[in-house]
Design a protein around this motif. Sequence first.
Motif, short mmCIF file in Angstrom:
data_model
loop_
_atom_site.label_atom_id
_atom_site.label_comp_id
_atom_site.label_asym_id
_atom_site.label_seq_id
_atom_site.Cartn_x
_atom_site.Cartn_y
_atom_site.Cartn_z
N SER A 1 -71.06 35.59 14.22
CA SER A 1 -70.15 36.67 13.41
C SER A 1 -69.42 36.02 12.25
O SER A 1 -68.75 36.27 11.14
CB SER A 1 -69.24 37.64 14.17
N GLY A 2 -68.79 34.57 12.71
CA GLY A 2 -68.11 33.82 11.85
C GLY A 2 -68.73 32.63 11.60
O GLY A 2 -69.77 32.63 11.02
N GLU A 3 -68.06 31.65 11.63
CA GLU A 3 -68.36 30.29 11.22
C GLU A 3 -68.39 29.25 12.62
O GLU A 3 -67.14 29.33 13.08
CB GLU A 3 -67.63 29.65 10.01
N GLN A 4 -69.43 28.86 13.21
CA GLN A 4 -69.12 28.17 14.38
C GLN A 4 -68.99 26.65 14.04
O GLN A 4 -67.97 25.89 14.46
CB GLN A 4 -70.48 28.15 15.12
N TYR B 1 -63.93 41.31 2.16
CA TYR B 1 -63.60 39.84 1.76
C TYR B 1 -63.39 39.84 0.25
O TYR B 1 -64.27 40.04 -0.37
CB TYR B 1 -64.60 38.70 2.34
N GLY C 1 -67.24 31.08 6.75
CA GLY C 1 -68.26 31.78 7.60
C GLY C 1 -69.58 32.70 6.47
O GLY C 1 -70.35 32.68 7.01
N HIS C 2 -69.16 32.65 5.30
CA HIS C 2 -70.03 32.88 4.34
C HIS C 2 -71.08 31.98 4.05
O HIS C 2 -72.32 32.29 3.79
CB HIS C 2 -69.72 33.37 2.85
N SER D 1 -72.40 30.33 6.99
CA SER D 1 -72.65 30.10 8.29
C SER D 1 -74.09 30.13 8.77
O SER D 1 -74.66 29.68 9.81
CB SER D 1 -71.93 30.86 9.24
N LEU E 1 -71.91 36.96 8.30
CA LEU E 1 -71.24 37.04 6.97
C LEU E 1 -72.06 36.37 5.78
O LEU E 1 -72.10 37.03 4.54
CB LEU E 1 -70.24 36.04 6.99
#
Lengths: 347, 347
Positions: free
Chosen positions: A339-342, B13, B19-20, B22, B26
């Motif tokens: 869902s986000g950035e790992q 956003y 995260g875009h 990732s 996103l």
Amino acid sequence: MTSPSCPAPVSGYDRVVLGHGSGGRLSHELFARVFAPLLGADAAFGLEDQAVLAAPREGRLAVTTDAFVVKPLVFPGGDIGSLAVHGTVNDLAVGGARPLCITASFILEEGLPMALLENVVQSMRRACDAIPVRLVAGDTKVVEHGKADGIFITTTGVGVVPDALALSATRARPGDRVLVSGPLGDHGIAILATRQGIDLRTALSSDSAPLHGLTGAMLAAGSGIRCMRDLTRGGLSSALNEIAAASRVGVKLVEKGIPLRPEVRGACELLGLDPLYVACEGRLVAIVDGGVADTVLEAMRRHPLGEQAAIVGSVVADHPGLVSIRTVVGGERIVALLSGEQLPRIC
Amino acid sequence: MTSPSCPAPVSGYDRVVLGHGSGGRLSHELFARVFAPLLGADAAFGLEDQAVLAAPREGRLAVTTDAFVVKPLVFPGGDIGSLAVHGTVNDLAVGGARPLCITASFILEEGLPMALLENVVQSMRRACDAIPVRLVAGDTKVVEHGKADGIFITTTGVGVVPDALALSATRARPGDRVLVSGPLGDHGIAILATRQGIDLRTALSSDSAPLHGLTGAMLAAGSGIRCMRDLTRGGLSSALNEIAAASRVGVKLVEKGIPLRPEVRGACELLGLDPLYVACEGRLVAIVDGGVADTVLEAMRRHPLGEQAAIVGSVVADHPGLVSIRTVVGGERIVALLSGEQLPRIC
């Protein structure tokens, strides 16, 4: 050509300056000293605005592009140059395409050490030669210090796909098996450990490698391959979620069958990461007709990059669009898209 | 598809976050909302790792790549998106290639306003549609705030060159004429004026434009075209110096024949710039057999992008490798390659 181990600086410049991106004398010197000898003197890179090559008389064209912003620029098992070559060749390979040529564009930060640039370009050349694929065109821009981060590279690959081959994320069917070509997450954890100064007490390297030989062996072994994906950003989870959504099928993984190096498992536990989301740069997942999965698996295991290949799950009619995993303790959970950035800037 | 004039933010956003990039949820949302509707839903951009298209059954492939780092991102007459499309199509066009497809990779800085990204992507789509050429594959990476500068784009073009056509910087011969397609330096001066807040008291716009129509008309007019170059970084000077060196010939320009808008001439005098070094993004130079130069010139003038085309000089046997100019006051001087950096980040 200067000895690669001790390159002389470009006209006395030991760092990149804005003038190296001007299109004038310094650009020409940078090209002549750094790029031309390393990327193939017969290439159009420099002399003409475009490279011209014979068109394939059979098959279709495959085209792919990727930007590489990995940090650090050099890591155990590779650097941004070899990664940029492997990444693009792998995007062609998983589509069943033979690489025809690649291009590279460089965005350089003013102040970049010239020796580092030369090392990265030499690494690209070695990666191209090993495949082999020709780098036929390129471009270099320079931006002010603080407006980029060392080196960014975009590589684009052109390849040829046989007319009869139709691999697609839309082709997975219930009864298919899910195969991975080797241990997950080596690249991501190697990058993270280097970046954060984490001592893994082992010599974990990136798995960065070109997969065209492995995919060639797999395609030669059987016609039941539905699709393949290399496991980059988002790891196995992203690849399988995309396939499940595109084919409107479910995917069931079995955790205990998923190959994982102990040091990757340990680092993931330490850092709270799920290895299903960690990037590889030399591993793939294949969705294969159940009837030929064992044959394809054997072909993978005979290839050096597939020695630890494994069947890790199945395509099912249940929960279309979703990926689930049966855990080692016997439960079942959904493996959602990240869902986000790992791990930012892993490639 | 959302109305282009009022795009809704991606999942709330209004700025790009790490995260875009990732590869997870996103990234998928950014693709679905910003890239997919604008760049062609039938493209592989997103669904597969590579685009597959029919290979040309005649001619050779032309391949070119360029990174775009122009600052500011939006300027009179265009933006980084339209510029990236035009620049790559022009590199194909001056090689006599018909554009087959292009790819685009984006490096985005965390914090970039989403509306600005959407505007740039919409501008790319309009530029592609006007040519027309299909954008078939792409990639997006996001780096931390302060590690890039808004948006960097790399476009790669694949085109088809007729088998019989052999344009090359090595083919200039004494007796050939030097033709330019229009006034020099509009792009560079428009960018500079925008960046520095210089009021030119006129509405000078970038000349950014796709040249494939003009080059097609020129090639149809005669078989004596030796080579063509679009006049980007380093301007007319760089292009002619490269041709003079590659063909081992001299080039003599006549200053009074070179088309130049009064406002560009004025700005160059004010700023101490030589217009021969200032970049265009929609102009070309052609080296043409003296016997057909007038015919080619007429064809250029009949095309909207060549209305002010002019013969500006000749190829000579004297001073091989050098470019000279006869000035309006009657002297002669050498026009060398730009030695440093005149205008950084012009493209």
